[in-house]
Design a protein around this motif. Structure first.
Motif, short mmCIF file in Angstrom:
data_model
loop_
_atom_site.label_atom_id
_atom_site.label_comp_id
_atom_site.label_asym_id
_atom_site.label_seq_id
_atom_site.Cartn_x
_atom_site.Cartn_y
_atom_site.Cartn_z
N PHE A 206 25.00 80.81 59.81
CA PHE A 206 24.90 79.62 60.35
C PHE A 206 24.08 78.48 59.72
O PHE A 206 24.71 77.36 59.23
CB PHE A 206 24.42 79.36 61.82
N TYR A 207 22.86 78.79 59.15
CA TYR A 207 22.12 77.90 58.32
C TYR A 207 22.51 77.76 56.99
O TYR A 207 22.61 76.63 56.49
CB TYR A 207 20.68 78.62 58.35
N ALA A 208 23.12 78.88 56.46
CA ALA A 208 23.88 78.62 54.99
C ALA A 208 24.76 77.80 55.14
O ALA A 208 25.24 76.97 53.95
CB ALA A 208 24.22 80.09 54.44
N GLN A 209 25.74 77.76 56.07
CA GLN A 209 27.01 76.96 56.13
C GLN A 209 26.29 75.60 56.42
O GLN A 209 27.00 74.63 55.81
CB GLN A 209 27.77 77.26 57.38
N ARG A 210 25.41 75.38 57.18
CA ARG A 210 24.96 73.85 57.12
C ARG A 210 24.47 73.39 55.92
O ARG A 210 24.59 72.41 55.67
CB ARG A 210 23.80 73.99 58.28
#
Length: 316
Positions: A206-210
């Motif tokens: 999730f944080y990598a996608q953000r």
């Protein structure tokens, strides 16, 4: 210096006025959304809410009226403050310290000031989980603070707002925008590493996608995401991520992915789960988690292109 839990210091629910600057700016009170008619008055409020520290009148005068005499600029500043007094429901939102003006932090909450507060320990902590943190609550405290911080980041600083006739204000706004974006990406990079180390792979994804939503040219993050998808066994997602990375780099920079990214892709295709990197600091920080420079986007893209060419052929 002892680690402080910054997450406990968010006074949003205790203040009379709430100012949101990360994303399209807005001002709220207990009665709802506020409308401040004059654009320049809103700009002054946004400037004061950015740091929540008193600012010398001289600096504010230069920001808004650089070509006028000091006496004239000070009169204009007084008029704007009066206008804000009338527009805001709180009777005493300002503090005056000598010749400085600020917003009262006991009565006014700012998302930017809180965001910087929550991410303040990034500069003092090493990148990723540190050996001395083993068995201590430090790591989870930092993760909680950073998670709260990145939730506040709803978009670029003062997105959609401008004062095109005031070059000084525009320059200040652009500098703040890139500085806050850099801090946001640093926080996301830290969260990717720390949640991965805890085995929270879905959170890391999730944080990598953000991260890539803000900086789609960050090849190292594309590569992390490919590896994370491989760890979960989602080979199709890993392949799609590699294809997205390839298209983006070719379209924006005219380059192909690095050998390391091809290797991560090949591992995903063959069902190999590359766990060796998870929870470890990248071996070469200069090639990892690159953050935007404080330059215009076109210049930044050009610099990145030249840097990538150098990475592929250092002799060039």
């Amino acid at each position: 210096m002892a680690f402080q839990d910054k997450s406990a210091l968010t006074f949003k629910d205790l203040t009379n006025l709430r100012i949101f600057l990360l994303g399209p700016p807005r001002v709220e009170s207990s009665s709802g959304l506020l409308t401040i008619p004059r654009r320049q008055a809103r700009a002054l409020l946004y400037r004061l809410a950015t740091s929540m520290q008193p600012i010398p009148r001289e600096r504010l005068c230069y920001l808004f009226w650089p070509d006028e005499s000091e006496a004239s600029a000070r009169r204009h500043l007084s008029h704007l403050i009066t206008h804000l007094h009338l527009a805001l429901p709180d009777p005493e939102p300002f503090i005056f310290v000598g010749d400085q003006i600020g917003l009262d932090p006991q009565r006014v909450w700012s998302d930017v000031a809180t965001f910087e507060h929550l991410c303040a320990n990034l500069s003092r902590q090493g990148f990723g989980p540190q050996p001395q943190e083993k068995g201590s609550p430090i790591s989870q405290v930092l993760i909680t603070a950073l998670e709260q911080g990145v939730r506040l980041y709803q978009g670029a600083f003062l997105e959609g707002f401008s004062l095109p006739t005031l070059a000084e204000f525009e320059e200040w706004m652009i500098q703040q925008r890139y500085s806050l974006e850099r801090l946001y990406l640093l926080a996301l990079g830290e969260l990717i590493e720390r949640t991965s180390a805890q085995g929270k792979i879905e959170s890391a994804i999730f944080y990598a996608q953000r991260y890539l939503d803000t900086d789609p040219l960050a090849e190292d993050v594309h590569r992390r995401l490919i590896e994370l998808f491989a760890v979960t066994g989602n080979r199709n997602a890993a392949v799609r991520q590699f294809e997205t990375c390839t298209r983006t780099l070719e379209r924006e920079l005219g380059v192909s992915p690095l050998p390391e990214t091809h290797a991560a892709y090949q591992d995903a295709l063959e069902g190999r789960k590359s766990l060796k990197w998870v929870g470890k600091r990248p071996g070469n920080r200069g090639r990892g988690w690159r953050c935007p420079l404080l330059v215009a986007p076109k210049s930044w893209r050009s610099l990145r292109k030249r840097f990538r060419k150098h990475e592929e052929d250092p002799k060039r």
